[in-house]
Design a protein around this motif. Structure first.
Motif, PDB file in Angstrom:
ATOM      1  N   VAL A  48       0.869  -1.181   0.000  1.00 42.07           N
ATOM      2  CA  VAL A  48       0.000   0.000   0.000  1.00 42.07           C
ATOM      3  C   VAL A  48       0.902   1.226   0.000  1.00 42.07           C
ATOM      4  CG1 VAL A  48      -1.819   1.255   1.224  1.00 42.07           C
ATOM      5  CG2 VAL A  48      -1.720  -1.236   1.385  1.00 42.07           C
ATOM      6  N   VAL A  49       0.704   2.102  -0.960  1.00 37.79           N
ATOM      7  CA  VAL A  49       1.453   3.361  -0.945  1.00 37.79           C
ATOM      8  C   VAL A  49       0.479   4.490  -0.645  1.00 37.79           C
ATOM      9  CG1 VAL A  49       3.451   2.784  -2.351  1.00 37.79           C
ATOM     10  CG2 VAL A  49       1.314   3.393  -3.465  1.00 37.79           C
ATOM     11  N   LEU A  56       3.760   0.634   2.653  1.00 39.91           N
ATOM     12  CA  LEU A  56       3.528  -0.367   3.688  1.00 39.91           C
ATOM     13  C   LEU A  56       3.516  -1.746   3.071  1.00 39.91           C
ATOM     14  CD1 LEU A  56       0.398   1.207   5.459  1.00 39.91           C
ATOM     15  CD2 LEU A  56       2.789   1.846   5.706  1.00 39.91           C
ATOM     16  N   GLN A  57       4.089  -2.691   3.759  1.00 37.13           N
ATOM     17  CA  GLN A  57       3.952  -4.091   3.378  1.00 37.13           C
ATOM     18  C   GLN A  57       3.090  -4.745   4.445  1.00 37.13           C
ATOM     19  OE1 GLN A  57       7.626  -6.079   2.555  1.00 37.13           O
ATOM     20  NE2 GLN A  57       6.655  -8.069   2.266  1.00 37.13           N
ATOM     21  N   TYR A  69       8.161   1.715   4.670  1.00 36.06           N
ATOM     22  CA  TYR A  69       9.287   2.453   4.116  1.00 36.06           C
ATOM     23  C   TYR A  69       8.832   3.901   3.931  1.00 36.06           C
ATOM     24  CZ  TYR A  69      10.552  -2.282   2.637  1.00 36.06           C
ATOM     25  OH  TYR A  69      10.811  -3.619   2.584  1.00 36.06           O
ATOM     26  N   ALA A  70       9.603   4.823   4.448  1.00 41.37           N
ATOM     27  CA  ALA A  70       9.263   6.239   4.266  1.00 41.37           C
ATOM     28  C   ALA A  70       9.976   6.765   3.026  1.00 41.37           C
ATOM     29  CB  ALA A  70       9.686   7.039   5.485  1.00 41.37           C
ATOM     30  N   LEU A  71       9.206   7.406   2.154  1.00 42.07           N
ATOM     31  CA  LEU A  71       9.797   8.008   0.960  1.00 42.07           C
ATOM     32  C   LEU A  71      10.403   9.359   1.313  1.00 42.07           C
ATOM     33  CD1 LEU A  71       6.854   7.228  -1.488  1.00 42.07           C
ATOM     34  CD2 LEU A  71       8.860   5.828  -0.963  1.00 42.07           C
ATOM     35  N   ASP A  72      11.152   9.900   0.345  1.00 45.60           N
ATOM     36  CA  ASP A  72      11.754  11.209   0.581  1.00 45.60           C
ATOM     37  C   ASP A  72      10.688  12.303   0.512  1.00 45.60           C
ATOM     38  OD1 ASP A  72      14.151   9.989   0.831  1.00 45.60           O
ATOM     39  OD2 ASP A  72      14.902  10.539  -1.146  1.00 45.60           O
TER      40      ASP A  72
END
Lengths: 326, 212
Positions: A48-49, A56-57, A69-72
């Protein structure tokens, strides 16, 4: 990837709960609206983005977020291209960034010449070898173009693409054809091996908002503002079936992996935050098999690889996984 | 629109760089100067583009009266000229315009509040319609345009209304609020008319096309 979070700690609100409907139905609370969803090929995980720049996984069976995972900060509009093991984001400087789903690492960042550096719709071939990127034509204010590039950003073709922004694009499963639905209501079909426009379907009076190929490539489904789903024979490019019954604009649609079913999600043209329907269709008969409801307009839909679950992301701060009836 | 006098030296330089001095020996500099100034003053800035939006529909009828009997809505007359960037009238333009009804709903099943005007030799357009409504997903009143004409680039733009409450009475300051409107020039003043009958409104929106 600057930051890597494990599980629930950093985002706080990412506690997943099972809804009461069936044992496998899930609701995933999010810190921001999800922009795209996709199941991992093994069906265990859902990616899920979100507009909050997180990937998210989600472990579907366990009903919990495994990793975030946090994007920039300069990244927005993330979209999952799970078959190629990657996802894409658009940077605020107008570049496209590719990241690995397995670890979030950026593998490429490149720009394409579009007006005001605003990248529009993005599509990826199923093997990830090609990307199609739409945007305004810098040379003509009201015209649009589609760039086809390889995975490193090297240009292959540049297609004139009408006067409306691109609503949706998709590569055929064999990667040889690119279809693009424009807000000018035309559907353009290019051969990406020769770089030629092979068809322009002009018979639709209104724009198609989404499109999807069946896995065998024989059918293309399109749908949009007139609340009807059209199934096209991809050999003749003629409409072979219409599915009617969505009570709103159809914003998203996806074929099941075996091509026998299709799921569609709506959008209220008046109010994006109004509840809408998600409908499961039988492709052969055109009948609706099941209807769900989401709180806001539907942003993304995905079938699991066995076709037994469907995931939906809407404009509210949650994603859902529903069991598909037999 | 620039109106400052052009210095003679600058004028000659422009003529030379523009290639206008070929065969000019028989024409007095005064006449050349006057012709140049006239051209500068007539020149019009191309109408800025705005997005097409998702509810464009092909096949709209050529109709100037878009009002629907029995439907509510503040009457609105929209008119304007079709020009090129030199300020010359453009012939044979097709002006397509569409907007939501008073509730903010687009007609996707028919052609209410949709028209494709084939102007032929006329270089001005006029339609009678109603003020479009607001809707939460795009909370600013607007009319979509698609204009084509021989020898000109197609133009997609939108008309907005300075009286729209969305601009809080100050479109100069607030036009870009929320990223909904891209260009101040597309926000036009609204004339409120009340000739001892029901109130009605009128807006002028010239459409300036670029050469292809």
């Amino acid at each position: 990837m600057r930051t890597f979070f494990w599980s629930l700690v950093a985002t706080g609100a990412l506690v997943a709960t099972a809804s009461a409907a069936t044992a496998t139905d899930r609701t995933i609370p999010l810190e921001a609206a999800a922009t795209d969803v996709a199941f991992a090929p093994d069906g265990r995980s859902l990616y899920v983005v979100t507009a909050g720049r997180n990937l998210l996984q989600f472990d579907v069976a366990a009903g919990r977020v495994e990793r975030t995972y946090a994007l920039d900060n300069d990244e927005r509009r993330p979209g999952v291209q799970v078959a190629a093991g990657r996802f894409t984001t658009v940077t605020s400087a107008g570049a496209l960034r590719l990241r690995e789903l397995k670890n979030g690492n950026a593998v490429a960042t490149f720009s394409v010449p579009v007006a005001r550096a605003r990248i529009g719709t993005v599509a990826a071939a199923s093997d990830g070898s090609l990307l199609a990127i739409a945007g305004g034509d810098p040379a003509a204010a009201s015209a649009n173009i589609v760039h086809v590039v390889d995975r490193t950003g090297q240009p292959r073709f540049r297609f004139p693409a009408g006067i409306g922004a691109m609503a949706a694009m998709a590569f055929s499963p064999d990667g040889g054809t690119l279809v693009a639905a424009s807000f000018d209501a035309d559907i353009r079909i290019w051969d990406v091996r020769t770089g030629t426009l092979v068809h322009c379907l002009e018979e639709m009076p209104l724009a198609m908002f989404d499109l999807d190929f069946s896995r065998d490539g024989r059918l293309l489904a399109t749908a949009g503002a007139d609340q009807t789903i059209y199934l096209w024979d991809t050999k003749t490019w003629r409409i072979v079936r219409r599915l009617e019954g969505q009570p709103e604009t159809v914003r998203r649609l996806r074929f099941s992996p075996d091509g026998t079913r299709l799921v569609s999600g709506g959008m209220s043209a008046l109010d994006f935050e109004a509840p809408v329907k998600v409908i499961l269709w039988d492709v052969a008969s055109g009948r609706s098999l099941r209807t769900w409801e989401t709180a806001h307009r539907v942003n993304a839909l995905a079938f699991s690889s066995d076709g037994r679950q469907v995931a939906v992301a809407d404009g509210s701060k949650q994603a859902k996984v529903w069991a598909v009836p037999n | 629109m620039p109106t400052r006098p052009v210095p003679r030296r600058e004028f000659l330089e422009k003529c030379i760089t523009g290639g206008f001095l070929v065969g000019a020996a028989a024409v007095s500099q005064t006449r050349l100067f006057a012709a140049y100034n006239e051209a500068v003053q007539k020149a019009a800035k191309p109408t800025p583009p705005e997005v097409l939006g998702p509810f464009f529909k092909k096949g709209a009828p050529n109709q100037t009266n878009l009002r629907v009997a029995g439907e509510p809505g503040l009457p609105l007359a929209i008119s304007g000229r079709i020009l090129d960037a030199r300020g010359e009238p453009v012939h044979d333009a097709k002006v397509e315009l569409w907007h939501a009804d008073h509730r903010g709903i687009y007609d996707v099943h028919g052609f209410r509040y949709r028209s494709k005007l084939a102007l032929g030799n006329a270089t001005q357009y006029r339609v009678e319609t109603i003020m479009p409504g607001h809707y939460p997903s795009r909370p600013v009143q607007h009319v979509h345009y698609l204009i084509t004409a021989p020898g000109c680039k197609p133009l997609i733009t939108q008309l907005y209304f300075a009286t729209d409450p969305y601009f809080d009475g100050d479109p100069d300051r607030n036009f870009a609020k929320g990223g909904v409107v891209a260009n101040r020039e597309c926000v036009r003043p609204v004339m409120l008319l009340d000739e001892n009958t029901a109130p009605r409104t009128a807006v002028t929106f010239d459409l300036v096309l670029e050469k292809a």
